[in-house]
Design a protein around this motif. Structure first.
Motif, short mmCIF file in Angstrom:
data_model
loop_
_atom_site.label_atom_id
_atom_site.label_comp_id
_atom_site.label_asym_id
_atom_site.label_seq_id
_atom_site.Cartn_x
_atom_site.Cartn_y
_atom_site.Cartn_z
N ARG A 55 58.05 -12.77 -1.31
CA ARG A 55 58.78 -13.67 -1.78
C ARG A 55 57.70 -14.77 -2.22
NH1 ARG A 55 63.33 -17.72 1.18
NH2 ARG A 55 63.70 -19.13 -0.49
N VAL A 56 57.85 -15.36 -3.56
CA VAL A 56 57.07 -16.42 -4.29
C VAL A 56 57.67 -17.72 -3.87
CG1 VAL A 56 56.17 -17.48 -6.26
CG2 VAL A 56 56.56 -14.87 -6.16
N TYR A 57 56.88 -18.67 -3.15
CA TYR A 57 57.17 -20.13 -2.92
C TYR A 57 56.75 -21.08 -4.08
CZ TYR A 57 59.14 -18.64 1.56
OH TYR A 57 60.12 -18.20 2.36
N SER A 58 57.60 -21.75 -4.44
CA SER A 58 56.98 -22.92 -5.19
C SER A 58 56.33 -23.92 -4.38
CB SER A 58 57.97 -23.40 -6.42
OG SER A 58 59.00 -24.06 -5.51
N ARG A 59 55.65 -25.13 -5.00
CA ARG A 59 55.22 -26.08 -4.16
C ARG A 59 56.61 -26.72 -3.68
NH1 ARG A 59 52.01 -25.59 -8.46
NH2 ARG A 59 49.69 -25.62 -8.25
N ASP A 60 57.60 -27.23 -4.35
CA ASP A 60 58.71 -27.81 -4.11
C ASP A 60 59.21 -26.91 -2.66
OD1 ASP A 60 58.49 -29.31 -6.09
OD2 ASP A 60 60.21 -28.89 -7.16
N MET A 61 59.44 -25.58 -2.78
CA MET A 61 60.00 -24.91 -1.89
C MET A 61 59.27 -25.14 -0.64
SD MET A 61 60.95 -21.53 -3.71
CE MET A 61 61.43 -20.46 -2.52
N LEU A 62 57.95 -25.04 -0.46
CA LEU A 62 57.01 -25.31 0.64
C LEU A 62 57.23 -26.65 1.12
CD1 LEU A 62 53.85 -23.39 -0.75
CD2 LEU A 62 55.37 -22.63 1.34
N ILE A 63 57.33 -27.51 0.53
CA ILE A 63 57.33 -29.02 0.82
C ILE A 63 58.80 -29.26 1.42
CG2 ILE A 63 57.75 -31.42 -0.06
CD1 ILE A 63 54.88 -30.93 -0.28
N GLU A 64 59.72 -28.57 1.00
CA GLU A 64 61.13 -28.77 1.52
C GLU A 64 61.13 -28.06 2.72
OE1 GLU A 64 65.83 -27.65 0.49
OE2 GLU A 64 64.22 -27.53 -1.12
N SER A 65 60.45 -26.86 2.89
CA SER A 65 60.62 -25.92 4.03
C SER A 65 59.86 -26.57 5.27
CB SER A 65 60.18 -24.73 4.06
OG SER A 65 60.85 -23.93 3.09
N LEU A 66 58.43 -27.38 4.83
CA LEU A 66 57.44 -27.75 6.04
C LEU A 66 57.63 -29.19 6.07
CD1 LEU A 66 54.98 -24.98 5.36
CD2 LEU A 66 56.67 -24.91 6.65
N TRP A 67 57.85 -30.25 5.09
CA TRP A 67 57.79 -31.50 5.02
C TRP A 67 59.26 -32.20 5.24
CZ3 TRP A 67 53.66 -28.77 3.16
CH2 TRP A 67 52.51 -29.20 3.21
N GLY A 68 60.16 -31.26 4.57
CA GLY A 68 61.60 -31.88 4.87
C GLY A 68 61.81 -32.68 3.37
N ASN A 69 62.97 -33.02 3.26
CA ASN A 69 63.34 -33.42 1.90
C ASN A 69 63.05 -34.75 1.58
OD1 ASN A 69 65.11 -31.03 1.15
ND2 ASN A 69 66.81 -31.60 2.61
N ASP A 70 62.74 -35.51 2.78
CA ASP A 70 62.41 -36.94 2.42
C ASP A 70 61.07 -37.15 2.33
OD1 ASP A 70 61.70 -36.25 4.88
OD2 ASP A 70 62.36 -37.73 5.89
N TYR A 71 60.22 -36.17 1.88
CA TYR A 71 58.68 -36.28 1.88
C TYR A 71 58.46 -37.09 0.31
CZ TYR A 71 53.92 -34.96 0.79
OH TYR A 71 52.45 -35.04 0.34
N ALA A 72 57.62 -38.16 0.47
CA ALA A 72 57.42 -38.88 -0.65
C ALA A 72 55.93 -38.69 -1.19
CB ALA A 72 57.98 -40.33 -0.42
N GLY A 73 55.31 -38.05 -0.46
CA GLY A 73 53.89 -37.92 -0.90
C GLY A 73 53.47 -36.87 -2.05
N ASP A 74 52.41 -36.67 -2.21
CA ASP A 74 51.89 -35.77 -3.62
C ASP A 74 52.08 -34.61 -3.32
OD1 ASP A 74 50.63 -34.75 -5.85
OD2 ASP A 74 48.71 -35.96 -5.67
N TYR A 75 52.91 -33.69 -4.23
CA TYR A 75 53.02 -32.30 -3.97
C TYR A 75 51.77 -31.48 -4.15
CZ TYR A 75 58.21 -32.51 -3.81
OH TYR A 75 59.47 -32.87 -3.32
N ARG A 76 50.68 -32.24 -4.52
CA ARG A 76 49.53 -31.18 -4.81
C ARG A 76 48.76 -31.23 -3.33
NH1 ARG A 76 46.65 -34.59 -9.58
NH2 ARG A 76 47.79 -36.17 -8.30
N VAL A 77 49.38 -31.91 -2.34
CA VAL A 77 48.96 -31.58 -0.97
C VAL A 77 48.91 -29.85 -0.56
CG1 VAL A 77 51.10 -32.15 0.15
CG2 VAL A 77 48.83 -32.54 1.23
N VAL A 78 49.89 -29.37 -1.15
CA VAL A 78 50.00 -28.04 -0.79
C VAL A 78 48.89 -27.46 -1.25
CG1 VAL A 78 51.50 -25.86 -1.32
CG2 VAL A 78 52.76 -27.89 -1.05
#
Length: 231
Positions: free
Chosen positions: A174-197
């Motif tokens: 499965r391919v995971y986008s940055r958004d998918m990884l953020i949602e799975s591991l940080w949660g929907n309320d994450y407000a930081g930089d998605y480039r942290v992935v």
């Protein structure tokens, strides 16, 4: 070795914050859920070493959450509640909880009970031969122990680095986008930089290759995100 990870499930922010402070001071990694449904989603997506579960919550009470999580998780559960009636304690233990601590409580008792639960859980899995591991070319991942070995050499990953590595390894097609990884591991309320992935992926690659892995286990899928690559 990575920190033991504890999930706090309580609808009251003040209690979650208090528990988080106690646990982090004792050396645990901590995630939080404000509802039963959020807790079950986190438990399905992540490996936790223990769960602290409040009983009185609005959407699903702790008994319901415990009953549902036992269908897919063996993580030890400490039920935490102001209700201290014997019948409530017995009900929780019958449903699948491993321990019960009434409020108010002493921080030292809480943290020592969590340590004891994790220790007993690991020992029972070892004795029963149920220690789960992912065997990959040149690499072994122990999800419950949050350990990664490259040719028997331990790799020291941060909490999020381990979470990313495990999620991709368990879903290698499965391919995971940055958004998918953020949602799975940080949660929907994450407000930081998605480039942290990207930073975490870079660190994982460097660490496993420094430990002797001859290939890059996380492949970049240009324009989309990341996926696991065996060799």
């Amino acid at each position: 070795m990575s920190q033991d990870q504890v999930l706090i499930v309580d609808d009251e922010w003040n209690m979650r914050n208090l528990l988080r402070i106690y646990l982090m001071q004792a050396g645990f990694g901590v995630r939080e859920a404000a509802s039963g449904r959020e807790a079950l989603d986190l438990l399905r997506a992540n490996a936790f070493d223990a769960v602290i579960l409040d009983i009185m919550m609005p959407d699903m009470d702790g008994w319901q959450v415990c009953g549902e999580l036992r269908a897919f998780s063996a993580a030890p559960v400490l039920m935490l509640s102001a209700r201290s009636d014997t019948k409530d304690i017995v009900k929780g233990l019958k449903i699948g909880a491993d321990d019960y601590l009434p409020k108010p409580f002493q921080p030292e008792e809480l943290t020592e009970r969590i340590r004891a639960l994790i220790r007993r859980s690991r020992q029972s899995r070892i004795q029963a031969g149920h220690v789960r591991k992912l065997e990959l070319p040149g690499m072994t991942i122990y999800p419950e122990g949050r350990e990664v070995l490259v040719h028997d050499t331990p790799v020291d990953l941060t909490q999020k680095e381990f979470d990313i590595l495990l999620l991709l390894a368990e879903n290698e097609h499965r391919v995971y986008s940055r958004d998918m990884l953020i949602e799975s591991l940080w949660g929907n309320d994450y407000a930081g930089d998605y480039r942290v992935v990207d930073t975490h992926v870079k660190n994982i690659r460097e660490k496993v290759q420094r430990a002797g892995l001859s290939y890059t286990p996380i492949q970049t899928v240009w324009g989309i995100g990341y996926r696991w690559q065996r060799e």
